[in-house]
Enzyme design. Sequence first.
Site, PDB file in Angstrom:
ATOM      1  N   ASN A 113      -3.181 -32.635  26.154  1.00 40.65           N
ATOM      2  CA  ASN A 113      -4.282 -31.710  25.877  1.00 40.65           C
ATOM      3  C   ASN A 113      -4.577 -31.788  24.382  1.00 40.65           C
ATOM      4  OD1 ASN A 113      -6.089 -29.663  25.600  1.00 40.65           O
ATOM      5  ND2 ASN A 113      -4.658 -28.006  26.079  1.00 40.65           N
ATOM      6  N   LYS A 140      -7.028 -30.497  22.858  1.00 41.43           N
ATOM      7  CA  LYS A 140      -7.711 -29.301  22.354  1.00 41.43           C
ATOM      8  C   LYS A 140      -8.914 -29.734  21.490  1.00 41.43           C
ATOM      9  CE  LYS A 140      -3.338 -26.959  22.852  1.00 41.43           C
ATOM     10  NZ  LYS A 140      -2.394 -25.943  22.420  1.00 41.43           N
ATOM     11  N   HIS A 159      -6.496 -22.208  30.468  1.00 40.87           N
ATOM     12  CA  HIS A 159      -5.521 -22.358  29.379  1.00 40.87           C
ATOM     13  C   HIS A 159      -5.448 -21.045  28.601  1.00 40.87           C
ATOM     14  CE1 HIS A 159      -3.642 -23.665  25.679  1.00 40.87           C
ATOM     15  NE2 HIS A 159      -3.194 -24.715  26.351  1.00 40.87           N
ATOM     16  N   GLU A 189      -5.436 -20.384  25.583  1.00 41.63           N
ATOM     17  CA  GLU A 189      -6.396 -20.270  24.474  1.00 41.63           C
ATOM     18  C   GLU A 189      -7.777 -19.891  24.990  1.00 41.63           C
ATOM     19  OE1 GLU A 189      -5.499 -24.129  22.909  1.00 41.63           O
ATOM     20  OE2 GLU A 189      -3.518 -23.404  22.316  1.00 41.63           O
ATOM     21  N   GLU A 227       2.866 -22.443  31.084  1.00 40.39           N
ATOM     22  CA  GLU A 227       2.939 -22.556  29.629  1.00 40.39           C
ATOM     23  C   GLU A 227       3.232 -21.177  29.037  1.00 40.39           C
ATOM     24  OE1 GLU A 227       0.599 -26.111  27.922  1.00 40.39           O
ATOM     25  OE2 GLU A 227      -0.846 -24.533  28.306  1.00 40.39           O
ATOM     26  N   GLY A 246       2.754 -24.452  20.542  1.00 34.92           N
ATOM     27  CA  GLY A 246       2.544 -24.763  19.123  1.00 34.92           C
ATOM     28  C   GLY A 246       3.554 -24.127  18.179  1.00 34.92           C
ATOM     29  N   SER A 290       5.425 -26.757  23.383  1.00 33.02           N
ATOM     30  CA  SER A 290       6.329 -27.454  22.453  1.00 33.02           C
ATOM     31  C   SER A 290       7.111 -28.596  23.105  1.00 33.02           C
ATOM     32  CB  SER A 290       7.279 -26.453  21.781  1.00 33.02           C
ATOM     33  OG  SER A 290       6.543 -25.573  20.957  1.00 33.02           O
TER      34      SER A 290
HETATM   35  P1  13P Z   1       1.959 -27.626  22.257  1.00 30.83           P
HETATM   36  O1  13P Z   1       2.531 -28.804  22.991  1.00 30.83           O
HETATM   37  O2  13P Z   1       1.327 -27.976  20.955  1.00 30.83           O
HETATM   38  O3  13P Z   1       2.952 -26.510  22.165  1.00 30.83           O
HETATM   39  O4  13P Z   1       0.746 -27.072  23.153  1.00 30.83           O
HETATM   40  C1  13P Z   1       0.953 -26.876  24.496  1.00 30.83           C
HETATM   41  C2  13P Z   1      -0.345 -26.680  25.143  1.00 30.83           C
HETATM   42  O5  13P Z   1      -1.050 -25.714  24.889  1.00 30.83           O
HETATM   43  C3  13P Z   1      -0.804 -27.716  26.077  1.00 30.83           C
HETATM   44  O6  13P Z   1      -1.853 -27.268  26.853  1.00 30.83           O
END
Ligand code: 13P
Length: 239
Positions: free
Chosen positions: A14, A16, A94, A96, A164, A170, A204
């Site tokens: 992903n 983003k 997601h 976010e 997640e 992150g 992560s």
């Molecule tokens: P990270 O791998 O940067 O923690 O992000 C996970 C994520 O949001 C994947 O959709």
Amino acid sequence: MIKLANFSSIFIANWKLNGNTEFINEYYQKLLPNSKNCVVVCSPSIFLNKLKNNNKNLFSGAQDTSIYIEGAFTGELSAKMLLDINIKFCLVGHSERREYFNETNETVNIKSLNLINNNIIPVICIGETLEQKEKKITKDVLTKQICESVPDLSNFENTLIAYEPIWAIGTGLTPSIQDIDEVHSFIKDIDIRFNKFKVLYGGSVKASNSAEINSLKNVDGCLVGGASLKVEEFNKIIS
Ligand code: 13P
């Protein structure tokens, strides 16, 4: 629709809101998918067509779709349009998008249904906040998210679930390996109809922890954010 049963694991990058033409060209040149795992790269939508490949295990995926099918909805991207450019996977819900763009379980459900109706596999994301984890209500939160976000039409062949934990995204933090397995097992047992669903872990994930996480019985692959932006690192994760 892609046959999910053909793959032992599924790895989704992903990106983003990251990437540009130069980055993408280099990334696809260096990406090394293999024969047993399914690899999906979810780039920003403007780059979805950049993947020119004849590898049957590598796919371009979208990060979101509209709740609408067509019409006067400026800025939107429908599931039918994704199908038109041969997209096979799309992230939905997601954290976010839930946090910054008012995504709700209800809209996730509608989007997922639109995708399934267009032969695209929705990757339905769920996860608890740190506060919810500390209050020990993770299982209640996940149950509500799953029951309300996953359409009745979903089954293990047309839908993926991604767990997640929001506090792990992150941050470099991950749940313990036992906790990941327990939560995934819990998700599959929420209702008999989820028993055979493939459940991916995200939060992560990096080259140094992906093999252990992915070796868990109840983990069927990983959804990778930051580490997927470094192609050498992502190559290690998917190998
Ligand atoms: P990270 O791998 O940067 O923690 O992000 C996970 C994520 O949001 C994947 O959709």
